[in-house]
Write an enzyme that holds these catalytic residues in place. Structure first.
Site, PDB file in Angstrom:
ATOM      1  N   SER A 144      97.397   7.346  80.716  1.00  0.00           N
ATOM      2  CA  SER A 144      97.985   7.258  79.383  1.00  0.00           C
ATOM      3  C   SER A 144      98.839   6.013  79.253  1.00  0.00           C
ATOM      4  CB  SER A 144      98.848   8.495  79.156  1.00  0.00           C
ATOM      5  OG  SER A 144      99.718   8.296  78.075  1.00  0.00           O
ATOM      6  N   TYR A 169     105.626  14.962  82.304  1.00  0.00           N
ATOM      7  CA  TYR A 169     104.228  14.695  81.938  1.00  0.00           C
ATOM      8  C   TYR A 169     103.868  13.255  82.304  1.00  0.00           C
ATOM      9  CZ  TYR A 169     100.632  12.807  78.887  1.00  0.00           C
ATOM     10  OH  TYR A 169      99.550  12.113  78.422  1.00  0.00           O
ATOM     11  N   LYS A 173     101.221  11.404  85.247  1.00  0.00           N
ATOM     12  CA  LYS A 173     100.198  10.365  85.030  1.00  0.00           C
ATOM     13  C   LYS A 173     100.399   9.229  86.037  1.00  0.00           C
ATOM     14  CE  LYS A 173      97.925  12.321  81.741  1.00  0.00           C
ATOM     15  NZ  LYS A 173      96.643  12.945  82.078  1.00  0.00           N
TER      16      LYS A 173
HETATM   17  N1  UFG Z   1     105.432  11.287  64.413  1.00  0.00           N
HETATM   18  C1  UFG Z   1     106.051  11.623  63.227  1.00  0.00           C
HETATM   19  N2  UFG Z   1     105.981  12.922  62.819  1.00  0.00           N
HETATM   20  C2  UFG Z   1     105.326  13.882  63.533  1.00  0.00           C
HETATM   21  C3  UFG Z   1     104.688  13.519  64.748  1.00  0.00           C
HETATM   22  C4  UFG Z   1     104.776  12.212  65.154  1.00  0.00           C
HETATM   23  O1  UFG Z   1     106.653  10.789  62.559  1.00  0.00           O
HETATM   24  O2  UFG Z   1     105.308  15.042  63.109  1.00  0.00           O
HETATM   25  C5  UFG Z   1     105.470   9.878  64.860  1.00  0.00           C
HETATM   26  C6  UFG Z   1     106.136   9.682  66.213  1.00  0.00           C
HETATM   27  O3  UFG Z   1     107.522   9.554  66.032  1.00  0.00           O
HETATM   28  C7  UFG Z   1     105.452   8.422  66.699  1.00  0.00           C
HETATM   29  C8  UFG Z   1     104.061   8.509  66.102  1.00  0.00           C
HETATM   30  O4  UFG Z   1     104.148   9.443  65.045  1.00  0.00           O
HETATM   31  O5  UFG Z   1     106.081   7.320  66.142  1.00  0.00           O
HETATM   32  C9  UFG Z   1     103.012   8.994  67.095  1.00  0.00           C
HETATM   33  O6  UFG Z   1     103.468  10.200  67.676  1.00  0.00           O
HETATM   34  P1  UFG Z   1     102.527  11.134  68.551  1.00  0.00           P
HETATM   35  O7  UFG Z   1     103.350  12.319  68.958  1.00  0.00           O
HETATM   36  O8  UFG Z   1     101.255  11.404  67.817  1.00  0.00           O
HETATM   37  O9  UFG Z   1     102.142  10.230  69.789  1.00  0.00           O
HETATM   38  P2  UFG Z   1     103.082   9.515  70.859  1.00  0.00           P
HETATM   39  O10 UFG Z   1     102.895   8.057  70.683  1.00  0.00           O
HETATM   40  O11 UFG Z   1     104.452  10.023  70.856  1.00  0.00           O
HETATM   41  O12 UFG Z   1     102.454  10.067  72.209  1.00  0.00           O
HETATM   42  C10 UFG Z   1     101.091   9.933  72.464  1.00  0.00           C
HETATM   43  C11 UFG Z   1     100.608  11.116  73.294  1.00  0.00           C
HETATM   44  C12 UFG Z   1     101.213  11.124  74.651  1.00  0.00           C
HETATM   45  C13 UFG Z   1     101.034   9.808  75.310  1.00  0.00           C
HETATM   46  C14 UFG Z   1     101.517   8.692  74.425  1.00  0.00           C
HETATM   47  C15 UFG Z   1     101.176   7.365  75.024  1.00  0.00           C
HETATM   48  O13 UFG Z   1     100.913  12.327  72.645  1.00  0.00           O
HETATM   49  O14 UFG Z   1     100.566  12.100  75.424  1.00  0.00           O
HETATM   50  O15 UFG Z   1     100.896   8.761  73.157  1.00  0.00           O
HETATM   51  O16 UFG Z   1     101.701   6.331  74.289  1.00  0.00           O
HETATM   52  F1  UFG Z   1     101.705   9.782  76.461  1.00  0.00           F
END
Ligand code: UFG
Length: 358
Positions: A144, A169, A173
């Site tokens: 990841s 988590y 990885k």
């Molecule tokens: N976000 C919102 N509202 C929500 C959910 C997310 O604004 O309800 C925003 C988050 O703050 C972030 C973006 O959307 O800015 C993406 O969030 P995600 O939770 O979809 O993804 P992340 O980038 O946090 O994490 C993902 C995977 C992880 C992995 C990571 C690697 O979920 O498993 O990418 O960069 F590790």
């Protein structure tokens, strides 16, 4: 001694499998695993799926069969169960394994670190151990972009230093990458590739397989589609005061079918004996940073609907921005992301509509 007949397993009777063209997919009923199984089959591989269904449904196996028109041997196996795994290695001939089976919720891993370390590490080490024992040479590991943390220079290349993990988590990885690197170095038979995924989103264009989060989704796109479906009242955008063009975080959203095809390219490379090192790493993303607000606007545009959202506090642990330098995957794997963000977000909505019967 395990006996397929005695144990009632007759699935493979009369099916001849070429071990070079057969791939064991652990976690193959899950979101990325099911899409990858489809693309492997489309590319001419035979696929054997194992999954303990802890975060997936058997329906996805039906989906794989319907999309491809092919039989898919499927066994309910927990990769932490060494005996059960041993039976799989004794029963099927395959040269390659793709290991997806792992827990993936960052927040849950903070609350229950032992659950994550136990499951993610033991299952991975069991797989590696079996491959060594049964002379199965090629392993592809689901890593990841989380390993890059808050990188100083963007986009990140595979050479960008990994940051100290911010969650158990993320630590699993990093540790699994290290285990794979060391085992490939030490054991002549093993060759490994780690694919570092950015943010996988979307669903198969048939809408027969897609992401099925249990409970309240953590990730942006499932929350978006559930809000559009009326299951969630309002989407929360976590912070608009980041140092980015519109103040919301930047991510590299990679289409799930494109991501699945990257696995095929990596397996092809291993099977063809083309690896330059026994352990290789590739970033799998689009190379395009997209903000949360851009993603919402695109979702609304392509699906012709309005999404209720509000700006709320930042979510602890979020990095401001991360996106991939994809040159290595493009040049060496000969793979490139193809679907547009609009196409992907349309497929995500089609999938949500199908499962909610909208
Ligand atoms: N976000 C919102 N509202 C929500 C959910 C997310 O604004 O309800 C925003 C988050 O703050 C972030 C973006 O959307 O800015 C993406 O969030 P995600 O939770 O979809 O993804 P992340 O980038 O946090 O994490 C993902 C995977 C992880 C992995 C990571 C690697 O979920 O498993 O990418 O960069 F590790």
């Amino acid at each position: 001694m395990y006996s397929p007949e005695k144990d009632g397993e007759v699935l493979l009777k009369g099916i001849k499998m070429d071990r070079k063209k057969t791939v064991l997919v652990s976690g193959g009923a899950g979101y990325i695993g099911s899409h990858t199984s489809v693309e492997l089959i489309n590319a001419g591989y035979d696929v054997v799926v194992i999954d303990n269904l802890s975060n997936s449904e058997k329906d996805s196996i039906e989906g794989i069969k319907r999309i491809t028109g092919k039989n898919v041997p499927f066994e309910i196996v927990d990769t932490c169960d060494q005996e059960a795994l041993k039976k799989v290695f004794e029963k099927y001939e395959f040269d390659s394994v793709i290991h997806f089976a792992a827990y993936k919720a960052v927040g849950e891993s903070m609350a229950e670190p032992l659950k994550y370390y136990t499951n993610n590490l033991i299952s991975f080490m069991n797989i590696v151990e079996m491959m060594k024992k049964y002379n199965r040479p090629n392993i592809l590991f689901s890593s990841s972009a989380t390993v890059y943390g808050e990188a100083e220079i963007l986009p990140v290349t595979e050479e960008t230093p990994r940051q100290a993990p911010t969650s158990p988590y993320g630590n699993t990885k990093q540790m699994s990458e290290d285990i794979l690197r060391d085992c490939c170095r030490a054991y002549a038979v093993l060759h490994g590739i780690a694919l570092r995924y950015f943010n996988p989103i979307g669903a198969h264009p048939s809408a027969l397989i897609g992401e099925l989060p249990r409970g309240v989704p953590n990730n942006l796109v499932p929350f978006v589609t559930q809000t559009a479906a009326g299951i969630r009242e309002c989407l929360s955008v976590f912070g608009n005061d980041y140092d980015t063009p519109d103040g919301t975080c930047l991510r590299d959203y990679i289409d799930i079918v494109d991501l699945a095809k990257a696995h095929v390219a990596a397996v092809n490379r291993m099977v063809a004996g083309k690896m330059e090192d026994k352990y290789e790493i590739f970033n799998i993303g689009t190379g395009n940073p997209v903000s949360v607000l851009e993603l919402l606007t695109t979702f609304e545009e392509v699906n012709q609907l309005k999404l209720p959202y509000k700006i709320v506090e930042r979510r602890p642990g979020d990095v401001t921005a991360v996106w991939a330098d994809t040159a290595k995957a493009n040049n060496i794997l000969g793979w490139k992301a193809e679907r547009t963000l609009g196409e992907t977000l349309k497929s995500a909505w089609e999938w949500e509509k199908r499962i909610r019967k909208i």
